[in-house]
Design a protein around this motif. Structure first.
Motif, PDB file in Angstrom:
ATOM      1  N   LYS A  16       0.851  -1.185   0.000  1.00  0.00           N
ATOM      2  CA  LYS A  16       0.000   0.000   0.000  1.00  0.00           C
ATOM      3  C   LYS A  16       0.882   1.227   0.000  1.00  0.00           C
ATOM      4  O   LYS A  16       2.070   1.153   0.294  1.00  0.00           O
ATOM      5  CB  LYS A  16      -0.970   0.005   1.179  1.00  0.00           C
ATOM      6  N   VAL A  18       1.199   5.126   1.542  1.00  0.00           N
ATOM      7  CA  VAL A  18       0.730   5.988   2.621  1.00  0.00           C
ATOM      8  C   VAL A  18       1.376   7.361   2.459  1.00  0.00           C
ATOM      9  O   VAL A  18       2.569   7.465   2.164  1.00  0.00           O
ATOM     10  CB  VAL A  18       1.115   5.382   3.997  1.00  0.00           C
ATOM     11  N   CYS A  24      -2.344   9.193   5.487  1.00  0.00           N
ATOM     12  CA  CYS A  24      -3.517   8.631   4.809  1.00  0.00           C
ATOM     13  C   CYS A  24      -3.110   7.509   3.860  1.00  0.00           C
ATOM     14  O   CYS A  24      -2.113   7.612   3.150  1.00  0.00           O
ATOM     15  CB  CYS A  24      -4.216   9.750   4.035  1.00  0.00           C
ATOM     16  N   ASP A  25      -3.912   6.440   3.845  1.00  0.00           N
ATOM     17  CA  ASP A  25      -3.747   5.365   2.880  1.00  0.00           C
ATOM     18  C   ASP A  25      -4.260   5.884   1.540  1.00  0.00           C
ATOM     19  O   ASP A  25      -5.396   6.347   1.442  1.00  0.00           O
ATOM     20  CB  ASP A  25      -4.557   4.149   3.341  1.00  0.00           C
ATOM     21  N   GLU A  27      -5.338   4.517  -1.037  1.00  0.00           N
ATOM     22  CA  GLU A  27      -6.504   3.834  -1.599  1.00  0.00           C
ATOM     23  C   GLU A  27      -7.800   4.298  -0.952  1.00  0.00           C
ATOM     24  O   GLU A  27      -8.876   3.993  -1.419  1.00  0.00           O
ATOM     25  CB  GLU A  27      -6.350   2.325  -1.463  1.00  0.00           C
ATOM     26  N   ASN A  28      -7.706   5.051   0.135  1.00  0.00           N
ATOM     27  CA  ASN A  28      -8.889   5.577   0.813  1.00  0.00           C
ATOM     28  C   ASN A  28      -9.323   6.851   0.099  1.00  0.00           C
ATOM     29  O   ASN A  28      -8.931   7.948   0.460  1.00  0.00           O
ATOM     30  CB  ASN A  28      -8.562   5.854   2.290  1.00  0.00           C
ATOM     31  N   GLU A  35      -7.294   8.529  -5.766  1.00  0.00           N
ATOM     32  CA  GLU A  35      -6.142   7.690  -5.452  1.00  0.00           C
ATOM     33  C   GLU A  35      -4.847   8.287  -6.013  1.00  0.00           C
ATOM     34  O   GLU A  35      -3.785   7.715  -5.859  1.00  0.00           O
ATOM     35  CB  GLU A  35      -6.332   6.282  -6.029  1.00  0.00           C
ATOM     36  N   CYS A  60      -0.314  12.642  -0.821  1.00  0.00           N
ATOM     37  CA  CYS A  60      -1.651  12.652  -1.410  1.00  0.00           C
ATOM     38  C   CYS A  60      -1.884  14.030  -2.032  1.00  0.00           C
ATOM     39  O   CYS A  60      -1.131  14.975  -1.780  1.00  0.00           O
ATOM     40  CB  CYS A  60      -2.712  12.337  -0.357  1.00  0.00           C
TER      41      CYS A  60
END
Length: 78
Positions: A16, A18, A24-25, A27-28, A35, A60
């Motif tokens: 994953k 982050v 934050c991940d 994929e969230n 994404e 992100c």
């Protein structure tokens, strides 16, 4: 005659991603609505403050937007 040797290979795969800033991940999609993210990798040269170190950063979109607001020169294309 060919003589064979059994070789075991290890595969490293991304589990994953982050965000380094907010944790934050990626994929969230509820966090930033996407994404999409930016990855930066820099291996520092000799006589730099980080001599020989390699840094990897993933941000992100939300955190990227916060950081570029602090720039004197915008990275946004015209």
């Amino acid at each position: 005659m060919k003589i064979y040797k059994k070789v075991v290979m290890e595969i490293i795969k991304t589990e994953k991603v982050v965000c380094n800033m907010c944790g934050c991940d990626m994929e969230n999609t509820a966090h930033c609505g996407s994404e999409e993210y930016i990855s930066i990798e820099k291996c520092w040269g000799y006589s730099s403050r980080y001599d020989g170190e390699c840094h990897r950063i993933d941000l992100c979109q939300c955190c990227y937007e916060e950081i570029i607001k602090t720039f004197k020169i915008s990275p946004l294309s015209e």
